[in-house]
Scaffold this motif. Structure first.
Motif, PDB file in Angstrom:
ATOM      1  N   UNK A   1       9.723 -12.231   1.993  1.00  0.00           N
ATOM      2  CA  UNK A   1       8.826 -12.469   0.864  1.00  0.00           C
ATOM      3  C   UNK A   1       9.134 -11.530  -0.291  1.00  0.00           C
ATOM      4  N   UNK A   2       9.304 -12.124  -1.463  1.00  0.00           N
ATOM      5  CA  UNK A   2       9.487 -11.384  -2.702  1.00  0.00           C
ATOM      6  C   UNK A   2       8.303 -11.666  -3.624  1.00  0.00           C
ATOM      7  N   UNK A   3       8.121 -10.781  -4.610  1.00  0.00           N
ATOM      8  CA  UNK A   3       7.045 -10.910  -5.588  1.00  0.00           C
ATOM      9  C   UNK A   3       7.655 -10.592  -6.948  1.00  0.00           C
ATOM     10  N   UNK A   4       7.494 -11.499  -7.902  1.00  0.00           N
ATOM     11  CA  UNK A   4       8.305 -11.453  -9.116  1.00  0.00           C
ATOM     12  C   UNK A   4       7.456 -11.667 -10.359  1.00  0.00           C
ATOM     13  N   UNK A   5       7.744 -10.860 -11.374  1.00  0.00           N
ATOM     14  CA  UNK A   5       7.134 -11.016 -12.696  1.00  0.00           C
ATOM     15  C   UNK A   5       8.236 -11.364 -13.690  1.00  0.00           C
ATOM     16  N   UNK A   6       8.222 -12.602 -14.166  1.00  0.00           N
ATOM     17  CA  UNK A   6       9.224 -13.058 -15.130  1.00  0.00           C
ATOM     18  C   UNK A   6       8.858 -12.599 -16.537  1.00  0.00           C
ATOM     19  N   UNK A   7       9.876 -12.194 -17.303  1.00  0.00           N
ATOM     20  CA  UNK A   7       9.635 -11.807 -18.692  1.00  0.00           C
ATOM     21  C   UNK A   7       9.385 -13.033 -19.563  1.00  0.00           C
ATOM     22  N   UNK A   8      10.084 -14.140 -19.265  1.00  0.00           N
ATOM     23  CA  UNK A   8       9.895 -15.386 -20.003  1.00  0.00           C
ATOM     24  C   UNK A   8      10.165 -16.553 -19.053  1.00  0.00           C
ATOM     25  N   UNK A   9       9.712 -17.733 -19.425  1.00  0.00           N
ATOM     26  CA  UNK A   9       9.855 -18.887 -18.543  1.00  0.00           C
ATOM     27  C   UNK A   9      11.312 -19.314 -18.405  1.00  0.00           C
ATOM     28  N   UNK A  10      11.650 -19.825 -17.236  1.00  0.00           N
ATOM     29  CA  UNK A  10      12.972 -20.398 -17.033  1.00  0.00           C
ATOM     30  C   UNK A  10      13.063 -21.753 -17.716  1.00  0.00           C
ATOM     31  N   UNK A  11      14.266 -22.151 -18.146  1.00  0.00           N
ATOM     32  CA  UNK A  11      14.424 -23.507 -18.678  1.00  0.00           C
ATOM     33  C   UNK A  11      14.216 -24.534 -17.575  1.00  0.00           C
ATOM     34  N   UNK A  12      13.635 -25.687 -17.927  1.00  0.00           N
ATOM     35  CA  UNK A  12      13.371 -26.743 -16.954  1.00  0.00           C
ATOM     36  C   UNK A  12      14.633 -27.560 -16.686  1.00  0.00           C
ATOM     37  N   UNK A  13      14.686 -28.135 -15.507  1.00  0.00           N
ATOM     38  CA  UNK A  13      15.780 -29.035 -15.149  1.00  0.00           C
ATOM     39  C   UNK A  13      15.577 -30.387 -15.826  1.00  0.00           C
ATOM     40  N   UNK A  14      16.603 -30.851 -16.517  1.00  0.00           N
ATOM     41  CA  UNK A  14      16.518 -32.123 -17.225  1.00  0.00           C
ATOM     42  C   UNK A  14      16.481 -33.290 -16.237  1.00  0.00           C
ATOM     43  N   UNK A  15      15.652 -34.278 -16.534  1.00  0.00           N
ATOM     44  CA  UNK A  15      15.578 -35.493 -15.714  1.00  0.00           C
ATOM     45  C   UNK A  15      16.847 -36.304 -15.917  1.00  0.00           C
ATOM     46  N   UNK A  16      17.450 -36.761 -14.826  1.00  0.00           N
ATOM     47  CA  UNK A  16      18.710 -37.505 -14.898  1.00  0.00           C
ATOM     48  C   UNK A  16      18.584 -38.960 -14.464  1.00  0.00           C
ATOM     49  N   UNK A  17      17.413 -39.351 -13.944  1.00  0.00           N
ATOM     50  CA  UNK A  17      17.255 -40.706 -13.438  1.00  0.00           C
ATOM     51  C   UNK A  17      15.785 -41.071 -13.430  1.00  0.00           C
ATOM     52  N   UNK A  18      15.496 -42.331 -13.139  1.00  0.00           N
ATOM     53  CA  UNK A  18      14.102 -42.764 -13.032  1.00  0.00           C
ATOM     54  C   UNK A  18      13.476 -42.196 -11.760  1.00  0.00           C
ATOM     55  N   UNK A  19      12.152 -42.113 -11.760  1.00  0.00           N
ATOM     56  CA  UNK A  19      11.362 -41.678 -10.603  1.00  0.00           C
ATOM     57  C   UNK A  19      11.806 -40.329 -10.043  1.00  0.00           C
ATOM     58  N   UNK A  20      11.889 -39.298 -10.899  1.00  0.00           N
ATOM     59  CA  UNK A  20      12.309 -37.979 -10.408  1.00  0.00           C
ATOM     60  C   UNK A  20      11.184 -37.280  -9.652  1.00  0.00           C
ATOM     61  N   UNK A  21      11.539 -36.227  -8.955  1.00  0.00           N
ATOM     62  CA  UNK A  21      10.553 -35.337  -8.349  1.00  0.00           C
ATOM     63  C   UNK A  21       9.923 -34.490  -9.456  1.00  0.00           C
ATOM     64  N   UNK A  22       8.589 -34.352  -9.417  1.00  0.00           N
ATOM     65  CA  UNK A  22       7.885 -33.568 -10.431  1.00  0.00           C
ATOM     66  C   UNK A  22       7.867 -32.084 -10.092  1.00  0.00           C
ATOM     67  N   UNK A  23       7.591 -31.795  -8.830  1.00  0.00           N
ATOM     68  CA  UNK A  23       7.462 -30.411  -8.410  1.00  0.00           C
ATOM     69  C   UNK A  23       7.261 -30.354  -6.909  1.00  0.00           C
ATOM     70  N   UNK A  24       6.884 -29.191  -6.439  1.00  0.00           N
ATOM     71  CA  UNK A  24       6.625 -29.014  -5.016  1.00  0.00           C
ATOM     72  C   UNK A  24       5.137 -29.212  -4.759  1.00  0.00           C
ATOM     73  N   UNK A  25       4.802 -29.954  -3.706  1.00  0.00           N
ATOM     74  CA  UNK A  25       3.406 -30.089  -3.340  1.00  0.00           C
ATOM     75  C   UNK A  25       3.009 -29.023  -2.331  1.00  0.00           C
ATOM     76  N   UNK A  26       3.844 -28.831  -1.287  1.00  0.00           N
ATOM     77  CA  UNK A  26       3.587 -27.718  -0.386  1.00  0.00           C
ATOM     78  C   UNK A  26       4.845 -27.275   0.340  1.00  0.00           C
ATOM     79  N   UNK A  27       4.835 -25.999   0.691  1.00  0.00           N
ATOM     80  CA  UNK A  27       5.864 -25.417   1.544  1.00  0.00           C
ATOM     81  C   UNK A  27       5.213 -25.167   2.890  1.00  0.00           C
ATOM     82  N   UNK A  28       5.917 -25.524   3.962  1.00  0.00           N
ATOM     83  CA  UNK A  28       5.351 -25.458   5.303  1.00  0.00           C
ATOM     84  C   UNK A  28       5.914 -24.256   6.051  1.00  0.00           C
TER      85      UNK A  28
END
Length: 282
Positions: free
Chosen positions: A135-162
């Motif tokens: 486990x790490x704990x992180x404070x970002x100075x600024x937001x990371x750039x988002x991944x560009x959508x390359x196709x229809x019906x992309x994944x939006x984000x993570x719902x849960x980690x198990x």
């Protein structure tokens, strides 16, 4: 103190194959690529977290360490990094709850494609005290750039980690009392075992207990990922057209959700697509 999930690290032997697999799965392009400290890295940044793919490169102590981890444990989920708005306060909390954090360090990363630079501060809890989950704990100075959508019906984000555990009471004490995550659900089912959902920003850390005779009660394991989509039929059709084996759609364990299992194309990680069905009007 914890404001969300910053990123999850996946260790791989082949960074190019992994990046290709996840660009196909997520329907998005990499947002950051760099090399250093014995590893090649490719990042996909979604609406609520980042997936970091990491593979050893070159010949160094750091690279050999990564190769050794893969040799012992195999490819797959390696660590989880929580986001915090104040890493110094987070460090003090970790000390108070006896998780023996490393000193806070400042880190810089440069994208090999754009040349952009990111800075952050991070600390790590002692793995032997976090039940074997790095486990790490992180404070970002600024937001990371988002991944560009390359196709229809992309994944939006993570719902849960198990996270899989053989000692649910100790796991609950770690994620709830010590890390300060809010428990949203705790229930048992004869087929699923015991499920505990902890809120982490707008996603869930799900602790699963399925009793196994003789299993290790002292160590938990990062077990799987559930990816959030808007239209599960469209996402399933896209992935099947790309050659992936995807199960039929079924009702999810959480009311108001539908899911489909990904049987390949995930670099060996247990993975689901998940759609939250919108509430019906009164």
């Amino acid at each position: 103190m914890i404001t969300g999930l910053d990123h999850i690290v996946v260790l791989l032997e082949d960074i190019k194959a992994g990046a290709t697999a996840y660009e196909r799965l997520l329907g998005r392009a990499p947002s950051w690529q760099n090399s250093g400290e014995g590893a090649d890295r490719v990042l996909f940044t979604l609406d609520n977290m980042t997936l970091e793919l990491m593979a050893p490169t070159g010949f160094s102590v750091a690279a050999d360490r990564i190769r050794n981890v893969i040799k012992i444990w195999g490819e797959g989920l390696a660590s989880i990094c929580f986001a915090t708005s104040d890493v110094a306060k987070m460090h003090r909390r970790l000390e108070r709850v006896a998780l023996k954090p490393d000193p806070v360090v400042e880190v810089e990363s440069q994208d090999s494609v754009s040349g952009a630079v990111l800075h952050w501060k991070r600390t790590r809890a002692a793995t032997e005290l976090t039940r074997g989950v790095r486990m790490f704990f992180l404070e970002l100075e600024s937001e990371r750039p988002r991944s560009a959508v390359t196709t229809a019906a992309p994944v939006l984000g993570l719902d849960h980690v198990v996270v899989s555990t053989e000692d649910p009471e100790q796991a609950a004490a770690l994620y709830g009392a010590r890390l300060g995550l809010d428990m949203a659900l705790d229930r048992s089912h004869q087929d699923w075992g015991r499920l505990m959902f902890f809120r982490c920003g707008d996603l869930i850390v799900e602790i699963v207990h399925r009793p196994v005779a003789g299993a290790d009660r002292r160590h938990d394991k990062l077990w799987g990922l559930s990816w959030r989509v808007v239209d599960i039929e469209a996402a399933r059709a896209r992935l099947m057209a790309a050659g992936l084996d995807v199960s039929e759609i079924r009702a999810g364990r959480k009311p108001g959700t539908r899911v489909a299992s990904l049987r390949d194309g995930t670099c060996g990680i247990h993975s689901l697509l998940l759609e939250r069905t919108p509430p019906q009007p009164d």
